[in-house]
Design an enzyme around this catalytic site. Structure first.
Site: not given
Ligand code: M7G
Length: 312
Positions: A135, A229, A232, A237
Protein backbone atom coordinates in the site's frame (compact mmCIF):
# COMPACT_ATOMS: atom_id res chain seq x y z
CA UNK A 1 -7.51 -7.58 -5.69
CA UNK A 2 -9.95 -4.72 -6.21
CA UNK A 3 -13.10 -6.86 -5.94
CA UNK A 4 -16.14 -5.19 -4.47
CA UNK A 5 -16.94 -6.50 -1.02
CA UNK A 6 -20.49 -6.13 0.23
CA UNK A 7 -21.39 -5.79 3.87
CA UNK A 8 -24.47 -7.92 3.35
CA UNK A 9 -22.19 -10.83 2.42
CA UNK A 10 -20.23 -10.62 5.65
CA UNK A 11 -20.71 -13.51 8.06
CA UNK A 12 -19.64 -12.57 11.57
CA UNK A 13 -17.40 -15.05 13.36
CA UNK A 14 -16.02 -13.13 16.30
CA UNK A 15 -15.95 -9.66 17.82
CA UNK A 16 -12.25 -8.99 18.39
CA UNK A 17 -12.56 -5.65 20.09
CA UNK A 18 -15.45 -3.46 21.18
CA UNK A 19 -14.33 -0.15 22.59
CA UNK A 20 -17.20 1.83 24.09
CA UNK A 21 -14.97 4.83 24.69
CA UNK A 22 -13.75 5.11 21.13
CA UNK A 23 -17.07 3.82 19.78
CA UNK A 24 -15.25 1.35 17.58
CA UNK A 25 -15.75 -2.33 17.04
CA UNK A 26 -13.59 -4.78 15.12
CA UNK A 27 -15.19 -7.93 13.76
CA UNK A 28 -13.60 -11.00 12.26
CA UNK A 29 -15.60 -12.94 9.70
CA UNK A 30 -15.87 -14.30 6.19
CA UNK A 31 -17.46 -12.99 3.03
CA UNK A 32 -20.01 -15.26 1.39
CA UNK A 33 -18.37 -17.63 -1.14
CA UNK A 34 -14.87 -16.53 -0.09
CA UNK A 35 -12.55 -18.64 2.00
CA UNK A 36 -10.13 -16.04 3.42
CA UNK A 37 -10.77 -14.24 6.68
CA UNK A 38 -11.80 -10.60 6.64
CA UNK A 39 -11.84 -7.83 9.23
CA UNK A 40 -14.37 -5.04 9.44
CA UNK A 41 -13.71 -2.05 11.66
CA UNK A 42 -16.69 0.20 12.37
CA UNK A 43 -16.31 3.56 14.02
CA UNK A 44 -19.01 6.06 14.92
CA UNK A 45 -17.88 9.40 13.59
CA UNK A 46 -17.13 12.48 15.68
CA UNK A 47 -19.68 15.27 15.40
CA UNK A 48 -18.99 17.79 12.68
CA UNK A 49 -19.77 21.31 13.87
CA UNK A 50 -21.08 22.02 10.37
CA UNK A 51 -23.95 19.62 11.03
CA UNK A 52 -25.24 21.42 14.11
CA UNK A 53 -27.85 23.47 12.31
CA UNK A 54 -31.22 23.34 10.56
CA UNK A 55 -29.77 21.42 7.59
CA UNK A 56 -28.08 18.91 9.87
CA UNK A 57 -29.27 17.50 13.16
CA UNK A 58 -32.03 20.05 13.62
CA UNK A 59 -33.76 19.53 10.30
CA UNK A 60 -37.26 18.31 9.51
CA UNK A 61 -36.21 14.76 8.68
CA UNK A 62 -34.66 14.13 12.09
CA UNK A 63 -36.74 11.71 14.14
CA UNK A 64 -36.83 11.59 17.91
CA UNK A 65 -37.81 8.58 19.98
CA UNK A 66 -38.81 9.54 23.49
CA UNK A 67 -37.36 7.56 26.39
CA UNK A 68 -38.90 9.70 29.10
CA UNK A 69 -39.87 13.20 30.04
CA UNK A 70 -39.69 14.33 33.62
CA UNK A 71 -40.29 17.91 34.63
CA UNK A 72 -37.74 19.99 32.68
CA UNK A 73 -35.70 16.91 31.59
CA UNK A 74 -36.26 15.07 28.33
CA UNK A 75 -34.37 11.98 27.18
CA UNK A 76 -34.53 10.80 23.55
CA UNK A 77 -32.81 8.83 20.87
CA UNK A 78 -32.23 10.91 17.78
CA UNK A 79 -32.25 9.54 14.22
CA UNK A 80 -30.75 12.17 11.94
CA UNK A 81 -31.05 11.89 8.17
CA UNK A 82 -28.77 9.16 6.89
CA UNK A 83 -26.12 11.38 5.22
CA UNK A 84 -24.94 12.81 8.52
CA UNK A 85 -25.23 9.52 10.31
CA UNK A 86 -22.51 7.57 8.50
CA UNK A 87 -20.32 5.03 10.23
CA UNK A 88 -16.66 5.01 9.24
CA UNK A 89 -15.94 1.55 7.88
CA UNK A 90 -12.64 -0.12 7.15
CA UNK A 91 -12.46 -3.52 5.48
CA UNK A 92 -9.27 -5.55 5.47
CA UNK A 93 -9.48 -8.47 3.08
CA UNK A 94 -7.87 -10.92 2.98
CA UNK A 95 -6.73 -10.44 6.59
CA UNK A 96 -3.65 -12.28 7.84
CA UNK A 97 -3.13 -13.77 11.30
CA UNK A 98 -1.00 -10.71 12.06
CA UNK A 99 -3.88 -8.35 11.27
CA UNK A 100 -6.17 -10.34 13.52
CA UNK A 101 -3.66 -10.26 16.33
CA UNK A 102 -3.22 -6.49 15.86
CA UNK A 103 -6.91 -5.84 16.46
CA UNK A 104 -7.39 -8.41 19.24
CA UNK A 105 -7.79 -7.13 22.76
CA UNK A 106 -5.04 -8.72 24.84
CA UNK A 107 -2.39 -8.40 27.54
CA UNK A 108 0.30 -5.82 26.73
CA UNK A 109 3.82 -5.48 28.14
CA UNK A 110 6.70 -3.03 27.79
CA UNK A 111 10.08 -4.30 26.59
CA UNK A 112 13.24 -2.21 26.94
CA UNK A 113 15.02 -2.62 23.64
CA UNK A 114 18.75 -1.92 23.93
CA UNK A 115 20.71 -1.58 20.65
CA UNK A 116 22.02 -5.11 21.31
CA UNK A 117 18.52 -6.55 21.71
CA UNK A 118 17.45 -4.71 18.57
CA UNK A 119 20.23 -6.41 16.58
CA UNK A 120 19.88 -9.79 18.22
CA UNK A 121 16.10 -10.21 18.57
CA UNK A 122 13.99 -7.48 16.94
CA UNK A 123 15.78 -7.10 13.62
CA UNK A 124 15.95 -10.81 12.72
CA UNK A 125 12.28 -11.07 13.65
CA UNK A 126 11.40 -8.12 11.38
CA UNK A 127 13.29 -9.66 8.51
CA UNK A 128 11.13 -12.77 8.85
CA UNK A 129 7.79 -11.28 9.64
CA UNK A 130 6.27 -7.90 8.93
CA UNK A 131 3.23 -6.39 7.26
CA UNK A 132 3.37 -6.09 3.51
CA UNK A 133 4.31 -2.57 2.33
CA UNK A 134 2.47 -2.74 -1.00
CA UNK A 135 0.00 0.00 0.00
CA UNK A 136 2.95 2.33 0.72
CA UNK A 137 4.55 1.65 -2.67
CA UNK A 138 1.16 2.10 -4.39
CA UNK A 139 0.95 5.61 -2.93
CA UNK A 140 4.58 6.51 -3.78
CA UNK A 141 4.32 5.11 -7.30
CA UNK A 142 1.09 6.91 -8.07
CA UNK A 143 -1.13 3.83 -8.16
CA UNK A 144 -3.48 4.38 -5.18
CA UNK A 145 -5.07 7.22 -3.24
CA UNK A 146 -3.68 9.80 -5.69
CA UNK A 147 -6.72 12.05 -5.35
CA UNK A 148 -6.13 12.19 -1.60
CA UNK A 149 -2.54 13.46 -1.76
CA UNK A 150 -2.20 16.99 -0.42
CA UNK A 151 1.53 17.45 -0.90
CA UNK A 152 4.05 15.63 -3.05
CA UNK A 153 7.75 16.43 -2.79
CA UNK A 154 9.46 14.37 -5.48
CA UNK A 155 13.09 14.79 -4.38
CA UNK A 156 14.79 11.39 -4.18
CA UNK A 157 16.53 12.02 -0.87
CA UNK A 158 14.27 14.54 0.86
CA UNK A 159 10.98 13.79 -0.87
CA UNK A 160 7.78 12.61 0.77
CA UNK A 161 4.04 12.32 0.20
CA UNK A 162 1.52 13.84 2.61
CA UNK A 163 -2.01 12.43 2.62
CA UNK A 164 -4.91 11.57 4.93
CA UNK A 165 -4.33 8.52 7.07
CA UNK A 166 -6.52 5.46 6.62
CA UNK A 167 -8.08 6.30 9.98
CA UNK A 168 -9.29 9.73 8.78
CA UNK A 169 -12.15 10.59 6.40
CA UNK A 170 -10.09 13.54 5.10
CA UNK A 171 -12.87 16.01 5.94
CA UNK A 172 -13.74 16.27 9.61
CA UNK A 173 -11.29 18.81 11.01
CA UNK A 174 -12.01 17.63 14.57
CA UNK A 175 -10.30 14.29 13.89
CA UNK A 176 -7.58 15.46 11.47
CA UNK A 177 -4.99 12.73 10.88
CA UNK A 178 -2.44 12.81 8.06
CA UNK A 179 0.56 10.72 7.23
CA UNK A 180 3.87 11.75 5.65
CA UNK A 181 5.50 8.85 3.84
CA UNK A 182 9.14 9.41 2.85
CA UNK A 183 10.24 8.50 -0.67
CA UNK A 184 13.58 6.99 0.35
CA UNK A 185 13.27 3.25 0.75
CA UNK A 186 15.10 1.24 3.36
CA UNK A 187 14.64 3.53 6.37
CA UNK A 188 12.75 1.08 8.52
CA UNK A 189 11.95 3.13 11.60
CA UNK A 190 13.12 5.64 14.17
CA UNK A 191 15.94 3.20 15.00
CA UNK A 192 17.59 3.81 11.60
CA UNK A 193 17.67 7.62 11.85
CA UNK A 194 20.91 9.59 12.18
CA UNK A 195 22.30 13.03 11.31
CA UNK A 196 22.18 12.24 7.61
CA UNK A 197 18.39 12.31 7.84
CA UNK A 198 18.09 15.73 9.49
CA UNK A 199 17.37 17.65 6.24
CA UNK A 200 14.63 15.14 5.37
CA UNK A 201 13.07 15.29 8.83
CA UNK A 202 13.07 19.09 8.90
CA UNK A 203 11.54 19.23 5.45
CA UNK A 204 8.73 16.88 6.47
CA UNK A 205 8.07 18.99 9.56
CA UNK A 206 8.17 22.40 7.86
CA UNK A 207 6.44 21.56 4.58
CA UNK A 208 3.91 19.36 6.37
CA UNK A 209 2.94 22.16 8.76
CA UNK A 210 2.72 24.70 5.94
CA UNK A 211 0.46 22.53 3.76
CA UNK A 212 -1.83 21.62 6.64
CA UNK A 213 -2.20 25.30 7.56
CA UNK A 214 -3.04 26.17 3.94
CA UNK A 215 -5.50 23.36 3.39
CA UNK A 216 -7.12 22.72 6.76
CA UNK A 217 -6.43 26.01 8.58
CA UNK A 218 -4.79 24.21 11.49
CA UNK A 219 -1.59 25.97 12.61
CA UNK A 220 1.59 24.00 13.27
CA UNK A 221 1.33 24.79 16.97
CA UNK A 222 -1.84 22.68 17.11
CA UNK A 223 -0.36 19.64 15.43
CA UNK A 224 1.04 16.57 17.14
CA UNK A 225 3.78 15.32 14.79
CA UNK A 226 5.34 11.98 15.75
CA UNK A 227 6.74 8.55 15.00
CA UNK A 228 5.56 5.25 16.38
CA UNK A 229 7.99 2.82 17.88
CA UNK A 230 7.54 0.04 17.02
CA UNK A 231 5.54 0.96 13.94
CA UNK A 232 3.34 -1.57 12.20
CA UNK A 233 4.87 -0.72 8.81
CA UNK A 234 8.65 -0.58 8.42
CA UNK A 235 8.92 2.15 5.82
CA UNK A 236 9.57 5.50 7.48
CA UNK A 237 6.43 7.59 7.97
CA UNK A 238 5.38 10.40 10.28
CA UNK A 239 1.96 10.92 11.86
CA UNK A 240 0.30 14.38 11.94
CA UNK A 241 -2.73 14.67 14.22
CA UNK A 242 -4.78 17.55 15.58
CA UNK A 243 -3.71 18.27 19.15
CA UNK A 244 -7.36 18.52 20.21
CA UNK A 245 -8.07 15.06 18.86
CA UNK A 246 -7.12 12.13 21.06
CA UNK A 247 -6.06 10.01 18.12
CA UNK A 248 -5.46 6.28 18.63
CA UNK A 249 -1.81 5.43 19.29
CA UNK A 250 -0.69 8.70 20.91
CA UNK A 251 0.36 6.98 24.12
CA UNK A 252 3.76 7.78 25.65
CA UNK A 253 4.87 4.18 25.29
CA UNK A 254 4.45 4.36 21.53
CA UNK A 255 4.97 7.94 20.35
CA UNK A 256 8.10 10.03 19.76
CA UNK A 257 7.57 13.67 18.80
CA UNK A 258 9.38 14.65 15.60
CA UNK A 259 10.75 17.80 17.28
CA UNK A 260 12.27 15.72 20.07
CA UNK A 261 13.74 13.28 17.58
CA UNK A 262 15.35 16.10 15.58
CA UNK A 263 16.70 17.67 18.76
CA UNK A 264 18.14 14.39 20.05
CA UNK A 265 19.90 13.73 16.74
CA UNK A 266 21.23 17.28 16.63
CA UNK A 267 22.80 16.79 20.03
CA UNK A 268 24.06 13.32 19.24
CA UNK A 269 24.16 12.13 15.64
CA UNK A 270 23.87 8.44 16.52
CA UNK A 271 21.34 8.89 19.33
CA UNK A 272 18.87 6.32 18.00
CA UNK A 273 21.63 3.80 17.39
CA UNK A 274 22.66 4.08 21.06
CA UNK A 275 19.35 4.58 22.84
CA UNK A 276 17.33 2.01 24.73
CA UNK A 277 13.91 2.33 23.17
CA UNK A 278 10.93 0.97 25.09
CA UNK A 279 8.08 -0.52 23.10
CA UNK A 280 4.93 -2.48 23.77
CA UNK A 281 4.32 -6.08 22.80
CA UNK A 282 1.09 -8.00 22.99
CA UNK A 283 1.06 -11.58 24.13
CA UNK A 284 -0.32 -12.79 20.80
CA UNK A 285 2.48 -11.13 18.80
CA UNK A 286 5.19 -13.51 17.66
CA UNK A 287 7.85 -11.06 18.82
CA UNK A 288 6.50 -11.62 22.32
CA UNK A 289 7.62 -15.26 22.06
CA UNK A 290 11.05 -14.14 20.88
CA UNK A 291 11.54 -11.89 23.91
CA UNK A 292 9.95 -14.45 26.24
CA UNK A 293 12.15 -17.32 25.06
CA UNK A 294 15.19 -15.15 25.71
CA UNK A 295 14.01 -14.36 29.23
CA UNK A 296 13.16 -10.67 28.82
CA UNK A 297 9.47 -10.88 29.56
CA UNK A 298 6.90 -13.14 31.18
CA UNK A 299 3.36 -13.96 30.15
CA UNK A 300 0.53 -13.06 32.55
CA UNK A 301 -0.87 -16.19 34.17
CA UNK A 302 -4.60 -16.21 33.60
CA UNK A 303 -5.04 -19.16 35.95
CA UNK A 304 -7.03 -17.87 38.96
CA UNK A 305 -5.02 -19.85 41.55
CA UNK A 306 -1.80 -18.33 40.28
CA UNK A 307 -3.14 -14.80 40.49
CA UNK A 308 -4.11 -15.44 44.11
CA UNK A 309 -0.62 -16.73 44.85
CA UNK A 310 1.01 -13.66 43.28
CA UNK A 311 -1.25 -11.36 45.33
CA UNK A 312 -0.07 -13.02 48.56
P1 M7G B 1 2.26 2.68 12.10
O1 M7G B 1 2.85 3.49 13.16
O2 M7G B 1 3.18 1.89 11.22
O3 M7G B 1 1.25 1.63 12.66
O4 M7G B 1 1.39 3.66 11.22
P2 M7G B 1 -0.09 1.72 13.51
O5 M7G B 1 -1.15 1.24 12.55
O6 M7G B 1 0.15 0.76 14.62
O7 M7G B 1 -0.29 3.13 13.94
C1 M7G B 1 0.87 3.31 9.99
C2 M7G B 1 -0.22 4.30 9.66
O8 M7G B 1 -0.61 4.09 8.32
C3 M7G B 1 -1.46 4.11 10.53
O9 M7G B 1 -1.83 5.34 11.10
C4 M7G B 1 -2.50 3.57 9.55
O10 M7G B 1 -3.81 4.01 9.85
C5 M7G B 1 -2.01 4.11 8.21
N1 M7G B 1 -2.39 3.28 7.06
C6 M7G B 1 -2.35 1.93 7.00
N2 M7G B 1 -2.73 1.52 5.75
C7 M7G B 1 -2.82 0.12 5.33
C8 M7G B 1 -3.02 2.63 5.02
C9 M7G B 1 -3.48 2.84 3.67
O11 M7G B 1 -3.70 1.92 2.87
N3 M7G B 1 -3.63 4.14 3.29
C10 M7G B 1 -3.40 5.19 4.15
N4 M7G B 1 -3.61 6.43 3.70
N5 M7G B 1 -2.97 5.01 5.41
C11 M7G B 1 -2.78 3.75 5.86
Amino acid sequence: NETTLLLKDFIVEKVLNNNSNRKTVCIQGKFKDKSDLGLIILEKNAFKENDLNSEGYFCQDTKLRTFFQNDIYGNYECYPRSQINGVKTTIIYPATEKHISKYNQQEVHIVLETPELYEKLTLPHLAKEQFNLQWVYNILEGKSEQDRIIHNNTSETEGFVLLPDLKWDGITKETLYLLAIVRQRGIKSLRDLDEGHLPLLKRVRDEGKKKILEKYKVPGSQLRIYFHYQPSFYHLHIHFTYLRHEAPGIYVEKSHLLDTVIDNIEMMGNYYKMATLPFTVREMDNIFNVYETNGHIKRIETNVENIELIDK
